[in-house]
Structure formats: C-alpha cells, structure tokens
Design a protein around this motif. Structure first.
Motif, short mmCIF file in Angstrom:
data_model
loop_
_atom_site.label_atom_id
_atom_site.label_comp_id
_atom_site.label_asym_id
_atom_site.label_seq_id
_atom_site.Cartn_x
_atom_site.Cartn_y
_atom_site.Cartn_z
N THR A 27 0.84 -1.19 0.00
CA THR A 27 0.00 0.00 0.00
C THR A 27 0.88 1.25 0.00
OG1 THR A 27 -0.10 0.20 2.42
CG2 THR A 27 -1.72 -1.25 1.37
N ASN A 118 -5.43 8.81 -6.11
CA ASN A 118 -6.12 8.64 -4.83
C ASN A 118 -5.22 7.85 -3.89
OD1 ASN A 118 -6.74 5.69 -4.95
ND2 ASN A 118 -8.02 6.29 -6.70
N ASP A 119 -5.70 7.62 -2.68
CA ASP A 119 -4.89 6.95 -1.67
C ASP A 119 -5.29 5.50 -1.47
OD1 ASP A 119 -3.50 9.28 -1.24
OD2 ASP A 119 -4.83 9.97 0.38
N SER A 120 -6.06 4.93 -2.40
CA SER A 120 -6.61 3.60 -2.19
C SER A 120 -6.00 2.53 -3.09
CB SER A 120 -8.14 3.63 -2.42
OG SER A 120 -8.75 4.54 -1.54
N THR A 122 -3.71 -0.42 -4.20
CA THR A 122 -3.00 -1.50 -3.51
C THR A 122 -2.47 -2.49 -4.53
OG1 THR A 122 -5.01 -2.81 -3.22
CG2 THR A 122 -4.40 -1.32 -1.41
N GLN A 135 -7.25 -0.76 -8.40
CA GLN A 135 -7.68 0.63 -8.31
C GLN A 135 -8.72 0.74 -7.20
OE1 GLN A 135 -9.12 2.04 -12.07
NE2 GLN A 135 -7.24 1.60 -13.17
N GLY A 136 -8.32 1.26 -6.07
CA GLY A 136 -9.26 1.43 -4.96
C GLY A 136 -9.59 0.11 -4.29
N LEU A 137 -10.77 0.09 -3.64
CA LEU A 137 -11.16 -1.06 -2.84
C LEU A 137 -11.84 -2.15 -3.67
CD1 LEU A 137 -12.58 0.86 0.27
CD2 LEU A 137 -10.29 -0.14 -0.03
#
Length: 464
Positions: A27, A118-120, A122, A135-137
């Motif tokens: 992350t 963005n900060d999501s 992983t 991309q994101g969750l």
C-alpha cells in the motif's frame, strides 16, 4: 476490568487480522524494502528482493514459497538491477508500483500505467503467483498485473497470446544467463500470420515450432493430446487469441520455462526428491529444429543412421550433392515429369506427422475433411490438405490447405495427425506398384499400410 481486557483482546485481534491481510499487499504506507518478504494468502508464492547465482545485483522477484530450491518465476527490474540493498518497492500516489532506492534518486522499474490519483491503490500477490495492482477497494478492477508481463516462466492460469482490443501480446522470454535475468535471446510466443501457431524464437528467427492448434493441442507437441497432467484452454474469438493451462491436480507445482540455452521445458516439483523433474522439453532432436529439412522436406529422427531428411511424396532433393553429405537445408523440388491438375490426380496420406507450417496456408473452419479434399482437388495450386481440428474424429473439423511452400514437416512415433499430399496419376501408380511388389497386396481403389513415405517402414500411407 473484564471489559477493559475484552477491549484489549479485540484490539489485538484486529491488529493481527490487519497484519495478516497486509502480508500479501503493498500500500501507500506499506512498501516492500530489501529484506522484506510478501507471501500470498495460500503461502504458495513469495515476493521480495533476491540475487541470482554468482551475482550481487538485487532484483525484485516472485518465487515459490514452500519449496527448498528457490525458483524465480517473475522479475520486475530484469534489465535494471540495483547494485546495493537500498531498494524499495512501493505504490505511489499516481497508482503505480515503483521500484527505486530509498533516496528516490532513480526509478529502476515502474508499472507505468495511468490512473486517477487517490490513496486507495494497492498491489496484492495472489496465490496464483500473479501480482495485481488494484484501483481502490474494488478488487474486480485492476490497472496492471504481472501475468500480462511474464518473464521466462509460464504459470498455471496465465494466458499467452493476443488481446485484440489492446494489442497486448503476452510471451515469455529467456534470461540472459543463470546469473542475469535480463531479457535473453529466446522467446516463446503466438504468431497470427495465416493459421495461429506458437513458436520458440531465437532473436527474430524461428527456432522451434509448436505448431497450430488442432483441437487437442499444438500439432508439434504430441504429448499434449493424451496422458497429460494439465488441461489446455485455447480461445480464438473477436476479443482474444490466447492459450492457458490448469493442472488436473491444482496442488501440483508445474511450470513452463524458456531457458537461456534455447529449450522450452515443462517441469514439475517432486517433493520426495526435493527437485524439479522434466515432463517434456523441446526441441529434443534435430527434426524439432525449425525447417531442418528445408521446403517440402520431411524429417524422420528414426532414420538418422542413414539420413533423417527425405522429401515429401512427389518431390526430390533440390541438391543431390548436398543431400549426399547429409545437408537437407535446401529442401526439395517437384519431381521431373510430374504433371499436376490432370485427370487421375489423387492424394497420399502421411499419418502421425507434424503438419507443415501454416503461416501461408488457407484455413476454412466450415469444411469437413471430405469437402476439404474436394476443394483442394479443384484448385490446381493446392499441394496438400489436413484437418484443422482432429478432435472431431475421422470426419475432421475445418480445413487447412497449402498452396505454396510446405515447411517444417516431421514424423512422430506416436501422436501427430494425417497430412494428405497431392500426386498425379503416374506417381500414384508408381507408389501403388512399389507397395504391391514389396508386400504382395491386392490393389483395388485404396491401399492402407503402416509404412513411411520413403523408407516404407514406419508411417501409414493411404493412396486414394
């Protein structure tokens, strides 16, 4: 007091769960430094920094986690090694995986994809050995995966071949040497010229041909068709032309490797012996080397005591002098006196062969084998035909016809398929008389013999 203990235990469980879920994930705030190891959820694969044999250079790679012999299956910075132990692999604010030194002075490798800041973001190491950037969750949306950018190893579930919409053509490429994982001389990839085939290339030169897909496997890999340890999944549609495999026993560790010495090997791990064991390897004889006997040549490794090269029916050596010194590279030419496209033309069947290179062949999947024969007979330039899909049985499915060169044909002791070569009436008659004189068979309309086309020893010939 008990309430405080309960809260403390709950916090500890949450911390443990968070730690466990992050063991396979990179992350923004949790990078991988040199010395750290990421382990997939099922503990099959690991990711970290490594140095190859006889080298102090550092690379980011993925390897099998539970076996005693470190076996690298993917390398990030193949041609840009780090010379010290200050490397760090992280996800940045642009949504990319980035490999650099701690001082961030130089980028050794990056996924180099565009995305929304963005900060999501992983990156997760899956138990298939695939490193995926999400991309994101939403774990169903990814921007990059290592399976789209293989190194020298073809893993279970990985696709090789072309995504038509994006133009991505996945292939595996050998290391430069055992101590250098840089891109080497050999590559195993799909070619879409003519009928789709798989080739092992040396540089830009075809080195070994796996052949075209015949419904059961690649035409030049007879061991794919029976008694196999894996299931192959070939897809050819408007979106993709790809090949992937899955093991019958998912727990079995098996991989295909393009080696720096120029072979393609399937290896399986034997835990009892604690070593990799070869399941098959190509090329494994002189007849596997691409077009060893030249145009219209026919290679039989079992005739190597005399000469492994011969000519397809109706052809003779282009250079008898070269043939005499066992050099078949110039191939063969039409026999003098043969007159094609006249009354009485027919075909001779060569069984258990690797059909010729289909790069310039004509393919029609709507025809069965009988219609294929009739169409070939009506076209004076048609030199031979074969079934495009032997999984359909004796009737065949689809039609392959050769109108130009017929390259890279060989025989197998087992496996392969039938190739039908066109001959004029005189040549058919000559073969018939020769076979009858040798075996004293009664000739009517069809002769079926377990013979090789020239030595009359090994393969099936059917004249009709």
């Amino acid at each position: 007091m008990y309430q405080e203990r309960g809260i403390l235990v709950s916090m500890q469980i949450l911390l443990i769960l968070r730690f466990c879920t992050c063991m396979d994930t990179i992350t923004l705030i949790q990078p991988v430094k040199d010395g750290d190891i990421l382990v997939s959820n099922g503990e099959t694969f690991a990711l970290g920094f490594f140095s190859p044999a006889n080298s102090t250079n550092r690379y980011v790679g993925i390897w099998y986690n539970k076996i005693s012999e470190q076996t690298i299956v993917w390398v990030a910075n193949r041609d840009r090694p780090i010379s010290n132990s200050t490397g760090i692999l992280s996800v940045d604010h642009t949504g990319n995986l980035v490999l650099q030194e701690i001082d961030q002075s130089f980028v050794f490798w990056s996924t180099n994809v565009s995305g929304v800041v963005n900060d999501s973001f992983t990156a997760q190491l899956l138990d298939s050995g695939n490193l995926v950037l999400f991309q994101g969750l939403n774990k169903e949306v990814y921007s990059w995966q290592s399976f789209d950018h293989p190194s020298n190893t073809y893993l279970q579930g990985m696709k090789l071949g072309l995504e038509k919409k994006t133009g991505l053509n996945r292939m595996i490429t050998s290391w430069k040497s055992s101590g250098n994982p840089g891109v080497g001389d050999y590559s195993y990839k799909l070619e879409l010229v003519g009928s789709t085939q798989m080739f092992l290339f040396k540089g830009m030169t075809r080195y070994w041909r796996a052949g075209s897909w015949n419904g059961l496997g690649w035409s030049g890999v007879p061991c794919m068709t029976k008694g196999n340890i894996f299931i192959a999944n070939y897809i050819n549609n408007d979106d993709e032309v790809t090949i992937a495999y899955h093991m019958h026993n998912p727990s079995m560790l098996s991989r295909v490797v393009a080696t720096e010495s120029g072979t393609l090997e399937r290896l399986t791990w034997h835990e009892s012996d604690r070593k990799w064991v070869e399941f098959w390897s190509y090329p494994n004889d002189q007849c596997d080397v691409y077009n060893h006997c030249g145009p219209f040549g026919f290679c039989d490794p079992n005739a190597s005591v005399t000469f492994e090269c011969d000519c397809l029916p109706g052809y003779e050596p282009q250079s008898p002098q070269d043939w005499y010194i066992r050099d078949g590279s110039k191939g063969c030419k039409r026999k003098v006196g043969i007159h094609m496209c006249e009354v009485g033309d027919g075909f001779v069947e060569l069984a258990r062969v690797k059909i010729p290179d289909t790069s310039s062949a004509h393919v029609n999947m709507s025809l069965d084998l009988k219609a294929c024969k009739e169409l070939c007979l009506r076209n004076c330039t048609c030199k031979g035909y074969a079934s495009a899909d032997i999984s359909k049985g004796a009737e065949g499915g689809g039609c392959i016809m050769w109108h130009r060169y017929m390259n890279d044909t060989r025989t197998f002791l087992d496996g392969g398929q039938s190739l039908y070569m066109r001959l004029d009436a005189a040549e058919l008659g000559t073969l018939s008389v020769l076979l009858l004189s040798k075996l004293n068979f009664h000739f009517e309309q069809t002769i079926c013999l377990f013979l090789s086309p020239f030595t009359f020893l090994k393969n099936t010939i059917i004249l009709f």
